[in-house]
Structure formats: C-alpha cells, structure tokens
Design a protein around this motif. Structure first.
Motif, PDB file in Angstrom:
ATOM      1  N   PHE A  88     -22.071 -61.596  -4.708  1.00  0.00           N
ATOM      2  CA  PHE A  88     -21.318 -60.357  -4.507  1.00  0.00           C
ATOM      3  C   PHE A  88     -20.082 -60.324  -5.415  1.00  0.00           C
ATOM      4  O   PHE A  88     -19.737 -59.281  -5.977  1.00  0.00           O
ATOM      5  CB  PHE A  88     -20.901 -60.206  -3.044  1.00  0.00           C
ATOM      6  N   ARG A  92     -19.101 -57.549  -8.197  1.00  0.00           N
ATOM      7  CA  ARG A  92     -17.816 -56.865  -8.032  1.00  0.00           C
ATOM      8  C   ARG A  92     -17.041 -56.889  -9.341  1.00  0.00           C
ATOM      9  O   ARG A  92     -16.456 -55.885  -9.774  1.00  0.00           O
ATOM     10  CB  ARG A  92     -17.012 -57.537  -6.909  1.00  0.00           C
ATOM     11  N   LEU A 160     -27.292 -55.437  -1.544  1.00  0.00           N
ATOM     12  CA  LEU A 160     -26.468 -55.606  -2.742  1.00  0.00           C
ATOM     13  C   LEU A 160     -26.793 -54.550  -3.788  1.00  0.00           C
ATOM     14  O   LEU A 160     -25.896 -53.875  -4.323  1.00  0.00           O
ATOM     15  CB  LEU A 160     -26.684 -57.004  -3.321  1.00  0.00           C
ATOM     16  N   VAL A 164     -24.420 -51.438  -5.188  1.00  0.00           N
ATOM     17  CA  VAL A 164     -24.066 -51.277  -6.604  1.00  0.00           C
ATOM     18  C   VAL A 164     -24.333 -49.846  -7.056  1.00  0.00           C
ATOM     19  O   VAL A 164     -23.505 -49.225  -7.750  1.00  0.00           O
ATOM     20  CB  VAL A 164     -24.854 -52.280  -7.477  1.00  0.00           C
ATOM     21  N   CYS A 167     -21.617 -47.630  -5.612  1.00  0.00           N
ATOM     22  CA  CYS A 167     -20.344 -47.814  -6.311  1.00  0.00           C
ATOM     23  C   CYS A 167     -20.327 -47.056  -7.627  1.00  0.00           C
ATOM     24  O   CYS A 167     -19.315 -46.444  -7.992  1.00  0.00           O
ATOM     25  CB  CYS A 167     -20.091 -49.302  -6.565  1.00  0.00           C
ATOM     26  N   LEU A 176     -19.540 -51.679  -1.977  1.00  0.00           N
ATOM     27  CA  LEU A 176     -19.868 -53.092  -2.154  1.00  0.00           C
ATOM     28  C   LEU A 176     -19.065 -53.958  -1.192  1.00  0.00           C
ATOM     29  O   LEU A 176     -19.594 -54.896  -0.577  1.00  0.00           O
ATOM     30  CB  LEU A 176     -19.603 -53.532  -3.590  1.00  0.00           C
TER      31      LEU A 176
END
Length: 212
Positions: A88, A92, A160, A164, A167, A176
């Motif tokens: 993660f 990020r 995940l 993404v 985001c 996220l």
C-alpha cells in the motif's frame, strides 16, 4: 553521452510499462515508447519481432515481476501486515509523486479488449495470480486456513487496485488510505484469531510511507 544501443531493449520495456500506467494500452504506441526511452527506431523489430504486441506483453510481465518482487521482499520479513503495509505504501508514493497520473499497468491491460492478442490478458492474469499466491502463502504460514487465506489475498489485491482507480478519478489519496486502514484491521483480527499465532501485528499505521 548517448545511451548504449545494447541497453535499448530494457529501456523500451521499462518505458512501455510507465506509459501503460499513465496512458493505458491504447496510448502506448511504438512512437511514444521510442520518444520516452530514447531508443533508436531500428531497434524495435530487432528486439521485438512481434512488434507492439510483444513489447506490451513484455512490459506487463516486467511490471508484474517488479511488484511481485516488492511483495516477495516484504513477505521475507514473515510479517503479513507488514507485507501488505509495504505494498500500500508503494502505491501511495507512486500516486502522490505522479500527481495521480500513474495507475496499474496490469489493470490497464486487463480492462481493455485484446481479441487479436489474448496473450496480453493471460500475462495480466499471471501477474495477479503471482501476487495472490505470495500473500496466500504468507497468511497460511501464520495459521490462516488455505481457503480463507486465498480469499483474503484476492480481497487485498482487488481492494488495492480499486482504490488506485478511485484515487486517480478523484485526484486524492483518501480512497487508498481508507482501504488500507480497513485492510489492516481485517488482517489484524484474522491473524489474532488464527491458531498458532502468538500475538497480533504491531500497530504501525498502514498508510505510513515506507521505502519498499
């Protein structure tokens, strides 16, 4: 000094992976790869006799191996929460550094039709399978039953990747962070209940940035 001709193949594969992350399959043309990598035009069919399809396929496998390598490195610590934490944190950092332009090259290939090149979808599936297998094995070693571990691995990867995408659409890191926090809580509860697990994971925050 100009780049050596001998490394043009690797540079093209890396550039294709970057372009897949930012432009998708449709935007990853030979001309864009050449411009991004600085490789000589004459090297395309020398290194990739299968043309654009072969180049994209190798970029997908390169990206899949790269991320799998980050998972494997985290898995080597034998800490399930730490392994997911690191993955993660990697995404990020990529999202923030790219201004939310960079997505996942595997997803970019998987969501587009490739009737004329089914191998591309196969390569994407293989990448996802490798990530899931690494996470599944780690959870099993910590006492989680095989079937449950496999389901959790699917959930982690799917959550995940979905975060993404959100985001990028929202141009913010909140999806996220939210998914990371809930994933951490779920794993902590699961591992705490797993037989043979001496203690729960530590309390590092899942969204803390780390160097993978």
């Amino acid at each position: 000094m100009s780049p050596r001709r001998s490394d043009s193949r690797e540079r093209m594969v890396r550039s294709a992976a970057v372009l897949l992350r930012e432009q998708g399959t449709g935007g990853t043309s030979i001309d864009r790869v050449l411009a991004h990598s600085g490789a000589p035009r004459g090297s395309v069919y020398h290194h990739f006799p299968g043309g654009r399809t072969q180049l994209i396929d190798e970029a997908v496998r390169f990206a899949g191996d790269y991320i799998a390598g980050r998972i494997d490195t985290a898995v080597a610590t034998d800490d399930p929460v730490g392994a997911v934490d690191a993955v993660f944190a990697l995404w990020r950092r990529w999202l923030l550094e790219s201004g939310f332009r960079s997505g996942c090259p595997i997803v970019a290939v998987a969501v587009e039709p490739h009737d004329d090149a089914p191998r591309l979808v196969d390569s994407a599936a293989e990448a996802f399978a490798r990530w899931r297998a690494a996470l599944t094995g780690l959870l099993v070693r910590h006492g989680v039953p095989q079937d449950r571990a496999a389901r959790l691995a699917v959930l982690v990867v799917a959550a995940l990747e979905g975060a993404v995408v959100m985001c990028r659409a929202e141009r913010g890191i909140e999806p996220l962070d939210a998914v990371a926090e809930e994933t951490r809580d779920l794993l902590a509860r699961t591992l705490g209940a797993a037989p043979g697990t001496p203690s729960g994971p530590d309390e590092r925050h899942l969204t803390q940035e780390q160097n993978p």
